[in-house]
Design an enzyme around this catalytic site. Structure first.
Site, PDB file in Angstrom:
ATOM      1  N   CYS A   5     -19.841 -68.262   8.171  1.00 18.82           N
ATOM      2  CA  CYS A   5     -20.977 -68.086   7.277  1.00 18.82           C
ATOM      3  C   CYS A   5     -20.751 -68.847   5.984  1.00 18.82           C
ATOM      4  CB  CYS A   5     -21.243 -66.613   6.988  1.00 18.82           C
ATOM      5  SG  CYS A   5     -20.171 -65.905   5.735  1.00 18.82           S
ATOM      6  N   CYS A   8     -16.559 -66.740   3.017  1.00 18.79           N
ATOM      7  CA  CYS A   8     -15.197 -66.304   2.710  1.00 18.79           C
ATOM      8  C   CYS A   8     -14.156 -67.303   3.196  1.00 18.79           C
ATOM      9  CB  CYS A   8     -14.932 -64.921   3.267  1.00 18.79           C
ATOM     10  SG  CYS A   8     -15.761 -64.579   4.808  1.00 18.79           S
ATOM     11  N   CYS A  82     -19.477 -57.500   7.721  1.00 19.21           N
ATOM     12  CA  CYS A  82     -18.839 -58.317   6.683  1.00 19.21           C
ATOM     13  C   CYS A  82     -17.875 -57.442   5.897  1.00 19.21           C
ATOM     14  CB  CYS A  82     -19.932 -58.890   5.775  1.00 19.21           C
ATOM     15  SG  CYS A  82     -19.284 -59.710   4.315  1.00 19.21           S
ATOM     16  N   GLN A 206     -23.483 -59.253 -12.308  1.00 20.94           N
ATOM     17  CA  GLN A 206     -22.243 -59.581 -11.584  1.00 20.94           C
ATOM     18  C   GLN A 206     -22.191 -58.826 -10.249  1.00 20.94           C
ATOM     19  OE1 GLN A 206     -20.022 -61.765 -12.364  1.00 20.94           O
ATOM     20  NE2 GLN A 206     -20.172 -62.139 -14.555  1.00 20.94           N
ATOM     21  N   TYR A 235     -25.806 -67.246 -22.986  1.00 23.32           N
ATOM     22  CA  TYR A 235     -25.957 -67.093 -21.532  1.00 23.32           C
ATOM     23  C   TYR A 235     -25.789 -65.597 -21.218  1.00 23.32           C
ATOM     24  CZ  TYR A 235     -24.645 -72.060 -21.932  1.00 23.32           C
ATOM     25  OH  TYR A 235     -24.545 -73.389 -22.297  1.00 23.32           O
ATOM     26  N   ASP A 304     -20.962 -67.400 -21.472  1.00 20.72           N
ATOM     27  CA  ASP A 304     -20.758 -67.076 -20.053  1.00 20.72           C
ATOM     28  C   ASP A 304     -21.742 -67.896 -19.225  1.00 20.72           C
ATOM     29  OD1 ASP A 304     -20.159 -65.865 -17.666  1.00 20.72           O
ATOM     30  OD2 ASP A 304     -20.987 -63.905 -18.181  1.00 20.72           O
ATOM     31  N   CYS A 331     -17.263 -68.818 -14.283  1.00 19.56           N
ATOM     32  CA  CYS A 331     -17.117 -68.588 -12.845  1.00 19.56           C
ATOM     33  C   CYS A 331     -16.913 -69.934 -12.153  1.00 19.56           C
ATOM     34  CB  CYS A 331     -18.334 -67.850 -12.293  1.00 19.56           C
ATOM     35  SG  CYS A 331     -19.868 -68.687 -12.612  1.00 19.56           S
TER      36      CYS A 331
HETATM   37  N1  SAH Z   1     -23.315 -62.802 -19.401  1.00 21.61           N
HETATM   38  C1  SAH Z   1     -24.150 -62.315 -18.326  1.00 21.61           C
HETATM   39  C2  SAH Z   1     -24.774 -63.423 -17.486  1.00 21.61           C
HETATM   40  C3  SAH Z   1     -23.892 -64.530 -17.001  1.00 21.61           C
HETATM   41  S1  SAH Z   1     -24.580 -65.560 -15.727  1.00 21.61           S
HETATM   42  C4  SAH Z   1     -23.391 -61.334 -17.450  1.00 21.61           C
HETATM   43  O1  SAH Z   1     -22.183 -61.200 -17.540  1.00 21.61           O
HETATM   44  O2  SAH Z   1     -24.027 -60.657 -16.648  1.00 21.61           O
HETATM   45  C5  SAH Z   1     -25.202 -66.916 -16.579  1.00 21.61           C
HETATM   46  C6  SAH Z   1     -26.537 -66.669 -17.244  1.00 21.61           C
HETATM   47  O3  SAH Z   1     -26.893 -67.879 -17.915  1.00 21.61           O
HETATM   48  C7  SAH Z   1     -27.696 -66.347 -16.305  1.00 21.61           C
HETATM   49  O4  SAH Z   1     -28.323 -65.139 -16.730  1.00 21.61           O
HETATM   50  C8  SAH Z   1     -28.656 -67.546 -16.447  1.00 21.61           C
HETATM   51  O5  SAH Z   1     -30.027 -67.172 -16.369  1.00 21.61           O
HETATM   52  C9  SAH Z   1     -28.304 -68.022 -17.844  1.00 21.61           C
HETATM   53  N2  SAH Z   1     -28.577 -69.437 -18.139  1.00 21.61           N
HETATM   54  C10 SAH Z   1     -28.467 -70.509 -17.319  1.00 21.61           C
HETATM   55  N3  SAH Z   1     -28.716 -71.646 -17.982  1.00 21.61           N
HETATM   56  C11 SAH Z   1     -28.989 -71.302 -19.269  1.00 21.61           C
HETATM   57  C12 SAH Z   1     -29.318 -72.037 -20.446  1.00 21.61           C
HETATM   58  N4  SAH Z   1     -29.409 -73.357 -20.424  1.00 21.61           N
HETATM   59  N5  SAH Z   1     -29.516 -71.346 -21.591  1.00 21.61           N
HETATM   60  C13 SAH Z   1     -29.427 -69.994 -21.627  1.00 21.61           C
HETATM   61  N6  SAH Z   1     -29.114 -69.242 -20.539  1.00 21.61           N
HETATM   62  C14 SAH Z   1     -28.910 -69.889 -19.379  1.00 21.61           C
END
Ligand code: SAH
Length: 381
Positions: A5, A8, A82, A206, A235, A304, A331
């Site tokens: 798939c 993993c 899974c 997450q 983000y 993030d 990530c």
């Molecule tokens: N900090 C959060 C989300 C992390 S994931 C947590 O821990 O749950 C990354 C996030 O970045 C997503 O929500 C996505 O929508 C956002 N994102 C992606 N590109 C972006 C951009 N150019 N500006 C602002 N946010 C963005």
């Protein structure tokens, strides 16, 4: 566990060995930027995915099945069992396969572009136990909708909401833009690091809640907040990190591009009594650039970004705001390495780099790095 798939890469590799491999990889990739601490393992690395997505298909005898795309292809591999996906979600997926058959739902055929049911997305609140079912269809009309809901609820009373998402485009994106709630409130709630969060169908959340707490707690500890700081959470998704950090900061500005996530974040702040957090729906790079142009300041920045990493525009403006600490949660360690080169040019180096095993059984690694300003680059404000 099927390695077919494509989910993993470490199927069949003993957990200790997986950790050793990930540690070695991170040291090789990131060691030149700063000390890489020992990876934080997961105590029980099975059935941890609380977000389960399956594509639906029909086999040659007309039976409905669901699974994932084979690596680099659009062939659907049936998921029998899974070892990563939440077990309750796997049971629900099997029930939906049966219901799709008994309700004679037309299954989407990618090649002809016909049919109704494309994907199913399930999310389960780890602490709350609330479950969201998202049926991704090509049209907002589900024949026999009320009976379908009744039958699904009868089989799984723990389902708290069911949403129809319409995706009629020929695209590899799972979700379309339109959601219609057919049962419950249209979102689930969950608790992380002592805060309660509302999660909508398309908001990022997450996938491994146990390790996410560890990740957030590490990130907030790295920030070394005293209660006086102005914090930027870039983000920010549904506001998780900023809201958790707001208890230890003077104020927080959170910036996120996805409108649904921002709406969730505003509610989340209210429900957690976090009245010192402000949310902005914007591109993080553009927003921080404007902050820098207005000579605004931030003492601490959490960032993030998605796997594709951040941008030179963001990093350059972040350095202009001159925070004493930047906590970069990634990530995508490859893009983190790329971005750390840019940060180094702007006077920020990694004091410590903490890998967290968020995705056991797969080759992915999450990393929290603490960046601080190198001597001699302090800017006048
Ligand atoms: N900090 C959060 C989300 C992390 S994931 C947590 O821990 O749950 C990354 C996030 O970045 C997503 O929500 C996505 O929508 C956002 N994102 C992606 N590109 C972006 C951009 N150019 N500006 C602002 N946010 C963005």
């Amino acid at each position: 566990m099927s390695s077919k798939c494509g989910g993993c890469d470490y199927a069949g590799v003993p957990y200790e060995k997986q950790l050793q491999k990930k540690q070695a990889e991170m040291e090789k990739l990131l060691g030149e930027f700063g000390p890489v601490l020992p990876i934080l393992p997961m105590e029980n690395p099975l059935y941890y995915r609380n977000k389960v997505h399956h594509v639906f298909g029909r086999d040659r005898s007309g039976n409905v099945f669901s699974g994932s795309y084979e690596k680099n292809s659009h062939i659907i591999v049936r998921t029998e069992h899974c070892l990563l996906e939440d077990e309750k979600c796997q049971e629900i997926m099997k029930t939906i396969e049966k219901l799709a058959k008994s309700f004679k739902l037309r299954i989407y055929d990618e090649f002809t572009g016909t049919g109704l049911l494309r994907h199913v997305l399930l999310r389960r609140g780890f602490k709350s136990g609330e479950i969201m079912v998202v049926l991704v269809l090509t049209s907002p009309i589900l024949p026999g909708k009320n009976n379908f809901v009744k039958a699904l609820k009868a089989a799984h009373p723990e389902i708290t909401t069911i949403v129809l998402n319409v995706n009629d485009k020929s695209t590899s994106m799972v979700l379309g833009n339109y959601n219609k709630t057919i049962y419950g409130p249209g979102f689930i709630k969950d608790t992380l690091s002592g805060c309660t969060f509302r999660i909508s169908p398309s908001s990022f959340y997450q996938v491994n809640p146990v390790q996410t707490e560890l990740l957030y707690d590490t990130a907030i500890a790295f920030a070394g907040l005293s209660g006086k700081e102005t914090v930027l959470d870039a983000y920010s998704g549904i506001g998780t990190i900023g809201i958790a950090a707001s208890r230890k900061a003077a104020n927080v500005i959170s910036v996120e591009l996805n409108g649904d996530a921002v709406r969730d974040a505003v509610r989340n702040a209210m429900e957690n009594g976090a009245d010192n957090v402000r949310f902005v729906k914007a591109d993080a790079g553009e927003f921080i650039k404007a902050m820098a142009a207005e000579k605004k300041r931030a003492d601490v920045i959490f960032m993030d970004p998605p796997r594709s990493g951040s941008t030179e525009e963001f990093i350059s403006a972040a350095a202009t705001l001159s925070p004493s600490r930047i906590i970069y949660i990634s990530c995508g360690p490859d893009t983190l390495a790329r971005d750390l080169v840019v940060f180094a040019k702007k006077g920020y180096r990694a004091e410590k780099i903490q890998p967290v095993d968020m995705f056991p059984g797969t080759g992915h690694v999450e990393v929290v790095s603490l960046l601080s300003r190198t001597e001699g680059t302090t800017r006048a404000r």
